[in-house]
Enzyme design. Structure first.
Site, PDB file in Angstrom:
ATOM      1  N   PRO A 155       0.701  -1.256  -0.685  1.00  0.00           N
ATOM      2  CA  PRO A 155      -0.203  -0.109   0.010  1.00  0.00           C
ATOM      3  C   PRO A 155       0.931   1.255   0.279  1.00  0.00           C
ATOM      4  CG  PRO A 155      -0.618  -1.238   1.885  1.00  0.00           C
ATOM      5  CD  PRO A 155       0.978  -2.045   1.271  1.00  0.00           C
ATOM      6  N   GLU A 156       0.329   2.025  -0.610  1.00  0.00           N
ATOM      7  CA  GLU A 156       1.242   2.915  -0.577  1.00  0.00           C
ATOM      8  C   GLU A 156       0.188   4.437  -0.568  1.00  0.00           C
ATOM      9  OE1 GLU A 156       3.547   5.334  -3.853  1.00  0.00           O
ATOM     10  OE2 GLU A 156       4.107   2.981  -4.997  1.00  0.00           O
TER      11      GLU A 156
END
Ligand SMILES: [Zn+2]
Length: 279
Positions: free
Chosen positions: A2-3
């Protein structure tokens, strides 16, 4: 992994679902890696605390905790009020909201039992995620890319001889930009990833500044629709609505000029760019 946009989306979903809930009890698994604070400290900080809010700081999920007012010790109460639960999802970490009768998934490392009769579970097969508690306010090491001003942003890259792509990924400069959004931002700014950060002109820095915000905000908007799936189900719902223009498109035609997108490696990370649109 996840960014920033995914973490922002997850944090917003959790805020909607959890704000006001009280943590009645906490179960922690016996794998040491996910626990960045001593287990006893995590339990004592979380138990009986109220979730005052959930937000994103860098790529961390910050759960603000409160304990209401205490007549006995206002000072202690003030300290407690600042306590926070910090979650970093790592590669495969997920926070799932589940009914207590739903079977506990393999690789569950923490379960928070909440007063309305639901549970918040931290599941992480690869165990790069981290759980911690802090008592004095959490701060990410770098500037927040969505709220930093232009002059501060430009100052981060002055005299820096590393490639601009590496500088964008440096979490002590900007907090939360990962590989995908660095490539996408550089494409929109028309700047090649291998350029020395210090060589960017003021005009290029201005384009990059706007591009970073635009890319992140678009991705957040795209992720927003899938957030309830993400936190309510097994978390397989992705964030695929965001259209990559260069990332992962090696040898495919540039969406602007049809030139094949190039993939290179900078400091061990892949970088994608259009050799014609980016200078
Ligand atoms: Zn192009």
């Amino acid at each position: 992994m996840p960014e920033l946009p995914e973490v922002e989306t997850i944090a917003r979903g959790l805020a909607q679902n959890l704000t006001g809930d009280v943590i009645e009890s906490v179960w922690l698994g016996n794998k040491p890696e996910p626990l960045k604070s001593p287990p006893g400290e995590i339990v004592s900080t979380l138990e009986q605390a109220c979730i005052a809010g959930v937000r994103r700081v860098g790529k961390h999920i910050v759960v603000d905790l409160s304990r209401g007012s205490s007549r006995r010790s206002p000072a202690a109460s003030r300290r407690k009020k600042q306590a926070q639960w910090i979650v970093h999802l790592g590669m495969t970490g997920r926070l799932l909201i589940a009914q207590p009768d739903v079977a506990v998934a393999k690789h569950t490392h923490a379960i928070l039992r909440l007063r309305p009769g639901k549970e918040l579970r931290f599941v992480d097969p690869r165990r790069f995620g981290r759980l911690a508690v802090v008592r004095h306010g959490f701060e990410a090491p770098g500037s927040e890319p969505l709220s930093v001003g232009f002059e501060v942003f430009a100052g981060l890259f002055r005299k820096r001889q590393t490639p601009i792509k590496s500088a964008l990924l440096n979490q002590s400069l900007l907090s939360g930009i990962g590989n995908i959004y660095a490539d996408e931002s550089l494409f929109r700014a028309g700047v090649r990833p291998r350029r020395r950060a210090a060589s960017l002109t003021r005009a290029e820095l201005q384009r990059l500044y706007l591009a970073v915000r635009e890319v992140l905000n678009e991705a957040i908007a795209a992720g927003g629709s899938s957030v309830s799936d993400y936190v309510d189900s097994n978390g397989d719902a992705g964030f695929f609505q965001f259209q990559h223009r260069v990332y992962g498109r090696e040898d495919e035609p540039c969406l602007v000029c049809r030139t094949p997108i190039k993939r290179i490696v900078i400091a061990g990370r892949s970088a994608h760019y259009c050799p014609k649109c980016q200078k």
